[in-house]
Scaffold this motif. Structure first.
Motif, PDB file in Angstrom:
ATOM      1  N   LEU A 184      13.476  11.699  -8.055  1.00 12.50           N
ATOM      2  CA  LEU A 184      14.600  11.773  -6.795  1.00 12.50           C
ATOM      3  C   LEU A 184      15.210  10.864  -8.054  1.00 12.50           C
ATOM      4  O   LEU A 184      17.122  11.624  -7.957  1.00 12.50           O
ATOM      5  N   LEU A 185      14.974  10.502  -8.811  1.00 15.84           N
ATOM      6  CA  LEU A 185      15.895  10.478 -10.387  1.00 15.84           C
ATOM      7  C   LEU A 185      15.751  11.784 -11.358  1.00 15.84           C
ATOM      8  O   LEU A 185      17.042  11.291 -11.372  1.00 15.84           O
ATOM      9  N   ASN A 186      15.571  12.936 -11.517  1.00 12.24           N
ATOM     10  CA  ASN A 186      15.690  13.690 -12.359  1.00 12.24           C
ATOM     11  C   ASN A 186      16.869  14.814 -10.922  1.00 12.24           C
ATOM     12  O   ASN A 186      17.526  15.460 -11.692  1.00 12.24           O
ATOM     13  N   LEU A 187      16.434  14.375  -9.757  1.00  8.70           N
ATOM     14  CA  LEU A 187      17.455  15.531  -8.959  1.00  8.70           C
ATOM     15  C   LEU A 187      19.097  14.120  -9.329  1.00  8.70           C
ATOM     16  O   LEU A 187      19.762  15.171  -9.136  1.00  8.70           O
ATOM     17  N   ALA A 188      19.121  13.002  -9.685  1.00 12.17           N
ATOM     18  CA  ALA A 188      20.666  12.476  -9.654  1.00 12.17           C
ATOM     19  C   ALA A 188      20.573  12.386 -11.438  1.00 12.17           C
ATOM     20  O   ALA A 188      21.885  12.296 -11.315  1.00 12.17           O
ATOM     21  N   ASN A 189      19.536  12.362 -11.968  1.00  9.26           N
ATOM     22  CA  ASN A 189      19.952  12.816 -13.482  1.00  9.26           C
ATOM     23  C   ASN A 189      20.242  14.152 -13.721  1.00  9.26           C
ATOM     24  O   ASN A 189      20.326  14.520 -14.720  1.00  9.26           O
ATOM     25  N   ASN A 190      20.562  15.349 -13.185  1.00  4.35           N
ATOM     26  CA  ASN A 190      21.025  16.981 -13.087  1.00  4.35           C
ATOM     27  C   ASN A 190      19.229  16.957 -13.940  1.00  4.35           C
ATOM     28  O   ASN A 190      19.877  17.842 -14.970  1.00  4.35           O
ATOM     29  N   GLY A 191      18.455  17.193 -13.841  1.00  4.09           N
ATOM     30  CA  GLY A 191      16.806  17.403 -14.239  1.00  4.09           C
ATOM     31  C   GLY A 191      16.377  17.289 -15.108  1.00  4.09           C
ATOM     32  O   GLY A 191      16.254  17.325 -15.244  1.00  4.09           O
ATOM     33  N   GLN A 192      16.989  15.623 -16.137  1.00  7.32           N
ATOM     34  CA  GLN A 192      16.583  15.065 -17.063  1.00  7.32           C
ATOM     35  C   GLN A 192      15.460  15.372 -17.490  1.00  7.32           C
ATOM     36  O   GLN A 192      14.984  16.441 -18.908  1.00  7.32           O
TER      37      GLN A 192
END
Length: 192
Positions: free
Chosen positions: A138-146
């Motif tokens: 969820l965090l990666n999806l919201a952070n553009n795959g950071q």
């Protein structure tokens, strides 16, 4: 009382264990204490989506305890594919020591919850695993795959590592994430 205070002060060290994902809007890595808090709330929020009723209090306790061994071992990115047996042995030694700071009955209860989470055999443990695996996604999806891009994590590797435990613990969450991950793949949000 003294043993509880020693335990609480010892687990304060979890705040210093950094992970690979950044919190939304911040230019720093999240720590394992933040992760544990967030997945406990995620699980509580997802409880209505569980396939069968789960004891959500038990799930939350597992999630608050499951990463305490990282105080001594550090965090390993969820997408790592090697070295898990050695890592889990080191975490077991760490939680045995740390939970051992508590009175015997409470130490045994916490260690039992840690083992239950690790075995992922009960509905509660499978649901807890689903929340634990979902949060970095969820965090990666919201952070553009950071962290995917920074650590060279491919779409296939993400699906292979997190798909089965999320599917086993909360199929409706996996159905949602699977579609989101495919969109992220099409947008180029994964590493090579």
């Amino acid at each position: 009382m003294e043993s509880v205070v020693r335990f609480i002060l010892e687990i304060d060290r979890l705040k210093g264990v950094t992970r690979k994902t950044r919190p939304l809007g911040l230019d720093r890595q999240e720590n394992s204490a933040e992760h544990s808090w967030q997945i406990a709330l995620l699980a509580a929020s997802l409880a209505p989506y569980a396939d069968s009723p789960v004891d959500i209090d038990r799930v939350i306790r597992m999630l608050l305890l499951h990463d305490i061994g990282e105080i001594e071992t550090g965090d390993t990115i969820v997408y790592a594919e090697e070295g898990w047996e050695e890592r889990k042995a080191a975490e077991l030694a760490a939680v045995t020591r740390i939970f051992g700071l508590l009175p015997e009955t409470q130490a045994a209860e916490f260690l039992g919850l840690w083992h239950e989470f690790e075995a992922a055999q009960t509905p509660e443990a499978r649901f807890a695993h689903a929340a634990d695996r979902a949060m970095p996604v969820l965090l990666n999806l919201a952070n553009n795959g950071q962290s995917w891009r920074e650590n060279g994590i491919s779409h296939a590797r993400v699906v292979r590592r997190i798909g089965p435990p999320i599917q086993a613990g909360c199929p409706r969450l996996w159905a949602y994430l699977e579609a989101q991950l495919e969109t992220a793949r099409q947008q180029g949000l994964f590493g090579a």
